[in-house]
Design a protein around this motif. Sequence first.
Motif, PDB file in Angstrom:
ATOM      1  N   UNK A   1      -0.872  13.270   6.666  1.00 43.76           N
ATOM      2  CA  UNK A   1      -1.331  14.321   6.202  1.00 43.76           C
ATOM      3  C   UNK A   1      -2.032  14.208   4.816  1.00 43.76           C
ATOM      4  N   UNK A   2      -2.958  14.870   4.474  1.00 38.43           N
ATOM      5  CA  UNK A   2      -3.933  14.861   3.435  1.00 38.43           C
ATOM      6  C   UNK A   2      -4.441  13.658   3.083  1.00 38.43           C
ATOM      7  N   UNK A   3      -4.962  12.554   4.148  1.00 39.76           N
ATOM      8  CA  UNK A   3      -5.403  11.361   3.832  1.00 39.76           C
ATOM      9  C   UNK A   3      -6.623  11.266   2.988  1.00 39.76           C
ATOM     10  N   UNK A   4      -7.444  12.123   3.049  1.00 38.52           N
ATOM     11  CA  UNK A   4      -8.594  12.059   2.086  1.00 38.52           C
ATOM     12  C   UNK A   4      -8.107  12.369   0.593  1.00 38.52           C
TER      13      UNK A   4
ATOM     14  N   UNK B   1       6.867  11.545   6.902  1.00 40.85           N
ATOM     15  CA  UNK B   1       6.187  12.459   7.468  1.00 40.85           C
ATOM     16  C   UNK B   1       4.648  12.488   7.391  1.00 40.85           C
ATOM     17  N   UNK B   2       4.272  12.023   5.934  1.00 39.31           N
ATOM     18  CA  UNK B   2       3.048  12.126   5.441  1.00 39.31           C
ATOM     19  C   UNK B   2       2.394  11.004   6.119  1.00 39.31           C
ATOM     20  N   UNK B   3       3.172  10.028   6.361  1.00 38.87           N
ATOM     21  CA  UNK B   3       2.420   8.611   7.283  1.00 38.87           C
ATOM     22  C   UNK B   3       2.149   9.086   8.782  1.00 38.87           C
TER      23      UNK B   3
ATOM     24  N   UNK C   1      15.113   9.306   4.994  1.00 38.85           N
ATOM     25  CA  UNK C   1      14.193  10.518   5.362  1.00 38.85           C
ATOM     26  C   UNK C   1      13.735  10.557   6.893  1.00 38.85           C
ATOM     27  N   UNK C   2      13.822   9.256   7.490  1.00 40.65           N
ATOM     28  CA  UNK C   2      13.430   9.244   8.771  1.00 40.65           C
ATOM     29  C   UNK C   2      13.820  10.097   9.802  1.00 40.65           C
ATOM     30  N   UNK C   3      15.066  10.602   9.681  1.00 41.44           N
ATOM     31  CA  UNK C   3      15.634  11.379  10.633  1.00 41.44           C
ATOM     32  C   UNK C   3      15.125  12.924  10.494  1.00 41.44           C
TER      33      UNK C   3
ATOM     34  N   UNK D   1       0.767  -1.270   0.049  1.00 39.68           N
ATOM     35  CA  UNK D   1       0.011  -0.061   0.084  1.00 39.68           C
ATOM     36  C   UNK D   1       0.822   1.281  -0.056  1.00 39.68           C
ATOM     37  N   UNK D   2       1.958   1.198   0.823  1.00 35.35           N
ATOM     38  CA  UNK D   2       2.983   2.484   0.869  1.00 35.35           C
ATOM     39  C   UNK D   2       3.463   2.801  -0.693  1.00 35.35           C
ATOM     40  N   UNK D   3       3.756   1.644  -1.300  1.00 41.50           N
ATOM     41  CA  UNK D   3       4.162   1.860  -2.534  1.00 41.50           C
ATOM     42  C   UNK D   3       3.312   2.564  -3.662  1.00 41.50           C
ATOM     43  N   UNK D   4       1.936   2.017  -3.420  1.00 43.59           N
ATOM     44  CA  UNK D   4       0.850   2.422  -4.307  1.00 43.59           C
ATOM     45  C   UNK D   4       0.395   3.784  -4.122  1.00 43.59           C
ATOM     46  N   UNK D   5       0.382   4.126  -2.686  1.00 44.45           N
ATOM     47  CA  UNK D   5      -0.039   5.493  -2.353  1.00 44.45           C
ATOM     48  C   UNK D   5       1.175   6.615  -2.726  1.00 44.45           C
ATOM     49  N   UNK D   6       2.479   6.331  -2.747  1.00 45.80           N
ATOM     50  CA  UNK D   6       3.409   7.047  -3.101  1.00 45.80           C
ATOM     51  C   UNK D   6       3.581   7.160  -4.586  1.00 45.80           C
TER      52      UNK D   6
END
Length: 322
Positions: free
Chosen positions: A109-112, A103-105, A208-210, A84-89
């Motif tokens: 952010x902007x889940x809708x 940070x979106x996860x 980017x986790x940092x 799902x993360x790959x598809x959302x990205x």
Amino acid sequence: MSTFFQFLKHVPSRIMIIILPFLLMGMVEYLERGTYQELMKWVMNHPLSMVLAYFVVGTLYLFLIALTGRSRLSFWLLCVCLLPLGAISGSKLKAIGAPYYPWDLAFNNQIMEYQAFLRGYLNVRILVCVVVFLLLIAILFHLFLRRHRIRFTWIERGIYALIAIIMSTSLYMDKPIPFMNMYGLYTVPWDQTLTYDENGYLFSSVQMLGFLQVDKPKGYSKKTIDSILSQIPESKSTNEKKPNIIVMLSEAFWDPTIMKNITFSRDPIPNLHRLQKTYTSGWMLSPQFGGSTANVEFEVLTSNSMRFLANLPTKYCLISNI
């Protein structure tokens, strides 16, 4: 000794632990890029990044096996998380030109908006590829594990956990194994989309986790901000006529007096400092630096976001071609 021979007996089945993360890595990167051609282009141009993306999935797989002691369950859990993360990205990248950041996860952010992005992104071709991938995995599990269920001893699970810890710290902190230094990889601070394009979605997300943990500036608080705002005098204009505002942008000009441990015999830019004391002045945070700063100038002068324009290195090229 009997434990060792038992381990050798299941070596063919344990090869799946090496193969499965590679297949899942390829599927996630395919979903993020949207086409097989883009996936192969990335693999051919950035093979070392592909290896690190494989290490990311492999590390997560080993960690789950060490935690659950079950290889099939661990892999299906990994599929549920990563696909799902790959598809959302991929859907976000297609819609607004930016991948799905950690940070979106974290902040939802902007889940809708992502639901609308996915509806416009998931076509028959992508859905068929996902179904074929899942069927292939199910067939591999059936062929290799239908007779011999892998039983991981506590010693083996401990070894997997140790490997996962070493690999995770190396991928995130570049030590004790300096993967980025060895492979000559780097991030592009002024264009994270380029970082994801070159280093892949999986490895770039680890990098980017940092940024999820940002240190609070010294003295920063709501009270401090309110105090600063209260010091700004309210200017009531008696003239309803709106003034013309002239914006001058200069890339080469800068204030050398901000350098620390350097002194000057006289002020090198007295006029600027006089204007700063007389009129409103301050600092502005630029979304880009080092390269592509012309895009920042474009946004300032036109009020248009480059996210909604064509995927060009410099947006002025778009204007000149209209």
